[in-house]
Motif scaffolding. Structure first.
Motif, PDB file in Angstrom:
ATOM      1  N   ALA A  51      -1.747   1.094   6.130  1.00 36.22           N
ATOM      2  CA  ALA A  51      -2.283   0.101   6.488  1.00 36.22           C
ATOM      3  C   ALA A  51      -2.720  -0.884   5.279  1.00 36.22           C
ATOM      4  O   ALA A  51      -2.573  -1.869   5.303  1.00 36.22           O
ATOM      5  CB  ALA A  51      -3.615   0.503   7.519  1.00 36.22           C
ATOM      6  N   ARG A  52      -3.364   0.228   4.319  1.00 38.31           N
ATOM      7  CA  ARG A  52      -3.463  -0.943   3.106  1.00 38.31           C
ATOM      8  C   ARG A  52      -2.281  -1.416   2.319  1.00 38.31           C
ATOM      9  O   ARG A  52      -2.396  -2.488   1.976  1.00 38.31           O
ATOM     10  CB  ARG A  52      -4.436  -0.026   2.139  1.00 38.31           C
ATOM     11  CG  ARG A  52      -5.800   0.021   2.806  1.00 38.31           C
ATOM     12  CD  ARG A  52      -6.774   0.810   1.447  1.00 38.31           C
ATOM     13  NE  ARG A  52      -7.746   1.019   1.866  1.00 38.31           N
ATOM     14  CZ  ARG A  52      -8.875   1.532   1.429  1.00 38.31           C
ATOM     15  NH1 ARG A  52      -8.515   2.145   0.039  1.00 38.31           N
ATOM     16  NH2 ARG A  52     -10.264   1.707   1.725  1.00 38.31           N
ATOM     17  N   GLN A  53      -1.192  -0.654   2.380  1.00 39.30           N
ATOM     18  CA  GLN A  53      -0.017  -1.159   1.580  1.00 39.30           C
ATOM     19  C   GLN A  53       1.195  -1.015   2.411  1.00 39.30           C
ATOM     20  O   GLN A  53       1.933   0.072   2.264  1.00 39.30           O
ATOM     21  CB  GLN A  53      -0.007  -0.665   0.277  1.00 39.30           C
ATOM     22  CG  GLN A  53      -0.449  -1.390  -0.801  1.00 39.30           C
ATOM     23  CD  GLN A  53      -0.316  -0.694  -2.121  1.00 39.30           C
ATOM     24  OE1 GLN A  53      -0.620   0.596  -2.198  1.00 39.30           O
ATOM     25  NE2 GLN A  53       0.067  -1.374  -3.322  1.00 39.30           N
ATOM     26  N   PRO A  54       1.405  -1.753   3.571  1.00 35.19           N
ATOM     27  CA  PRO A  54       2.459  -1.556   4.310  1.00 35.19           C
ATOM     28  C   PRO A  54       3.940  -1.401   3.828  1.00 35.19           C
ATOM     29  O   PRO A  54       4.656  -0.774   4.188  1.00 35.19           O
ATOM     30  CB  PRO A  54       2.467  -2.741   5.288  1.00 35.19           C
ATOM     31  CG  PRO A  54       1.168  -3.436   5.090  1.00 35.19           C
ATOM     32  CD  PRO A  54       0.707  -2.983   3.822  1.00 35.19           C
ATOM     33  N   GLU A  55       4.073  -2.150   2.614  1.00 36.57           N
ATOM     34  CA  GLU A  55       5.214  -2.120   1.999  1.00 36.57           C
ATOM     35  C   GLU A  55       5.601  -0.449   1.408  1.00 36.57           C
ATOM     36  O   GLU A  55       6.583  -0.281   1.201  1.00 36.57           O
ATOM     37  CB  GLU A  55       5.485  -3.083   0.913  1.00 36.57           C
ATOM     38  CG  GLU A  55       4.352  -3.004  -0.379  1.00 36.57           C
ATOM     39  CD  GLU A  55       3.213  -3.287  -0.234  1.00 36.57           C
ATOM     40  OE1 GLU A  55       2.791  -3.886   1.089  1.00 36.57           O
ATOM     41  OE2 GLU A  55       2.059  -3.524  -1.216  1.00 36.57           O
ATOM     42  N   SER A  56       4.518   0.325   1.346  1.00 33.16           N
ATOM     43  CA  SER A  56       4.942   1.503   0.460  1.00 33.16           C
ATOM     44  C   SER A  56       4.652   2.589   1.865  1.00 33.16           C
ATOM     45  O   SER A  56       4.751   3.753   1.566  1.00 33.16           O
ATOM     46  CB  SER A  56       3.758   1.963  -0.397  1.00 33.16           C
ATOM     47  OG  SER A  56       2.656   2.064   0.392  1.00 33.16           O
ATOM     48  N   ALA A  57       4.877   2.071   3.103  1.00 30.76           N
ATOM     49  CA  ALA A  57       4.908   2.944   4.123  1.00 30.76           C
ATOM     50  C   ALA A  57       5.870   4.036   4.208  1.00 30.76           C
ATOM     51  O   ALA A  57       5.621   5.317   4.546  1.00 30.76           O
ATOM     52  CB  ALA A  57       4.967   2.075   5.414  1.00 30.76           C
TER      53      ALA A  57
END
Lengths: 277, 258
Positions: A51-57
């Motif tokens: 949720a904090r860093q969606p790009e690192s999901a």
């Protein structure tokens, strides 16, 4: 094993077996608490990270599954040492799943057959698994994957080439467009020039024609004027002559003698110009 | 398939013994081929047919079966190899793809009628795969780091000198001895547990189908359906986890730790 043997076995040592099963099930329940908390914590943290860093999901997800696998193994290893589950309804046991060494041994004491631990692999199955897997690996490596990968590479190359061609086409389109625009502008300038020249020429021509006409008119007017003057002079001359003749004749008649025509002309002219004025 | 092993006693419900659930008689005795072997053979045959047909397809644009094949390849590349090893791991695609497909088909037979048995609930399949992964990562480590690979595993950087012997012992033991075991058991135990879970609910469904207990079907039948769906999910996840662990092991041997 035969059905009858199992019936005898399970009734024979029923109580002991049930007790063992219950104990084992309880133990497994306890053992599952730790990994349960662990997996919950792990997944919760992973969700927070995503949720904090969606790009690192993607990366978080992979790591999460790894962590879940490791945590889960703790519970499974307990279970597999002692695969026994007991399910009770209203305090009464309705189902016993007993597979641990102890309960199966006691359950099948009457049978001479030894129950193998499920962790010990069956040799025949190992052979089949090995044959199958190595066959799949070899097929993948040498037969199945190369054409697919080659075609995929070819496609990607073509896509790249097509994209470059499209880029080039776009560039040349812009170039052609520029050329067209330039040509259009030049043509427009030229047309403007031609129109301007034509307009100028037409103006010049008109003024020339008008000048000519004016000149002609002036000439004609001058001619006419000069003709008029000449005829007037002629008329005056002839009139002077006639008047002179008449006057001389008249005077001769009056005087009764011939008058010299030449000598009288001055007087006649004077009279005429006086008459003129 | 399912043999109810014993008559109900004292209101207890009979449950088949574990051997009845996971041990299968030979179909062809002379070569020791049983249901597990058949499943293993099918998990070679089905991917082989799919990938062969996909490879035969003409044209550059994939359609139909080739979309599936390329999708699986892409999944293994993007979700497993790139995160776990990196771009230089793409050369292990045949092995890792084989792991994934072999494990997946060995798992999914758990919920396919007439099989209803995950081949990986027997130790044979997972053990073979784990040993292949084990051999592979040791080979990769020795090839890329030479004999120093063992030194690096034994003596990780940043460990106090006093602890080194202990750490070396634990590291060598866990990497070279316990790793294939835990790798195999993780898959095996998951599938065995799933299988037992499904059998439990199936037995419960049958067991309560009489008299007053019939009302319990309200719990047991939806449970059976839900857990069947859950086991499909687990089949994929376990194939994924097994493959990614193999990839992580190979990646660890390929790149020295920093």
């Amino acid at each position: 094993m035969s059905l009858a043997a199992q019936v005898i076995a399970q009734t024979g040592d029923e109580l002991k077996s049930a007790a063992a099963a219950e104990g084992a099930g309880f133990a497994y329940g306890l053992a599952a608490i730790g990994p349960g908390i662990g997996i919950g914590y792990l997944v919760g943290q992973a969700v927070q990270a995503m949720a904090r860093q969606p790009e690192s999901a993607g990366q978080v997800q992979t790591t999460m599954f790894l962590g879940v696998a490791f945590t889960e193994a703790l519970a499974l290893e307990t279970k597999e040492d002692d695969v026994t589950i007991a399910i009770t309804v209203d305090g009464e046991e309705i189902l016993i799943l007993a597979a641990d060494e102890e309960s199966t041994e006691s359950g099948e004491a009457t049978e001479a057959e030894e129950v193998p631990n499920p962790v010990i692999p069956e040799p025949a199955e190992v052979v089949w698994a090995a044959i199958s897997f190595f066959a799949l690996w070899a097929l993948m490596k040498f037969v199945l994957l190369p054409p697919i990968l080659a075609k995929r590479a070819e496609r990607e190359e073509k896509i790249l080439a097509d994209r470059e061609a499209a880029d080039r086409a776009t560039a040349s389109l812009a170039e052609v467009q520029g050329e067209y625009d330039a040509a259009l502008a030049a043509a427009r300038t030229e047309a403007d020039g031609i129109i301007e020249t034509a307009r100028n020429e037409a103006g010049d021509h008109r003024s020339g024609v008008m000048a000519d006409a004016n000149t002609e008119i002036a000439g004609m007017r001058a001619d006419a004027a000069s003709g008029l003057d000449a005829s007037r002079t002629d008329a005056i001359d002839s009139m002077r002559g006639d008047v002179g003749d008449i006057a001389v004749a008249a005077a001769s008649a009056v005087l009764g003698k011939d008058l010299d025509r030449g000598a009288q002309q001055g007087a006649i002219d004077a009279a005429l110009s006086g008459g003129d004025n | 398939m399912l043999v109810i092993a014993a008559e109900a006693t004292d209101g207890g419900l009979p449950f088949p013994s574990l051997s009845n659930l996971i041990e299968w008689p030979n179909l062809i005795d002379s070569i020791g081929l049983n249901k597990i072997g058949i499943i293993h053979l099918l998990s070679v045959l089905i991917p082989a047919i799919v990938f062969f047909l996909a490879g035969q397809q003409k044209g550059l644009v994939p359609t139909g079966i080739r979309t599936i094949a390329e999708g699986v390849i892409e999944f293994v590349e993007k979700q497993i190899i790139l995160p776990a090893i990196g771009p230089d791991g793409l050369k292990y695609l045949p092995l890792l793809l084989s792991f994934f497909l072999f494990v997946f088909f060995g798992n999914i037979t758990e919920v396919i009628p007439f099989f209803q048995m995950p081949a990986n609930a027997r130790m044979a399949g997972p053990l073979v795969l784990a040993l292949v992964a084990w051999g592979m990562f040791i080979a990769v480590g020795v090839k890329h780091q030479g004999i120093g690979y063992f030194k690096e595993v034994a003596f990780p950087p940043g460990v106090p000198k006093a602890l080194l012997p202990l750490v070396a012992f634990i590291e060598l033991l866990s990497t070279f001895i316990l790793r294939p075991f835990s790798h195999a058991v993780r898959l095996f135990a998951n599938m065995l547990a799933g299988h037992i879970l499904l059998v439990t609910f199936a037995v419960l469904c049958i067991g309560v189908a009489s008299g007053i207990l019939y009302i319990l079907e309200l719990v047991t039948f939806p449970g059976l359906v839900l857990f069947t769906a859950f086991e499909m999910f687990v089949s994929v996840i376990q194939a994924f986890v097994f493959t990614i662990l193999a990839a992580v092991y190979i990646g660890g041997a390929l790149h020295p730790s920093h």
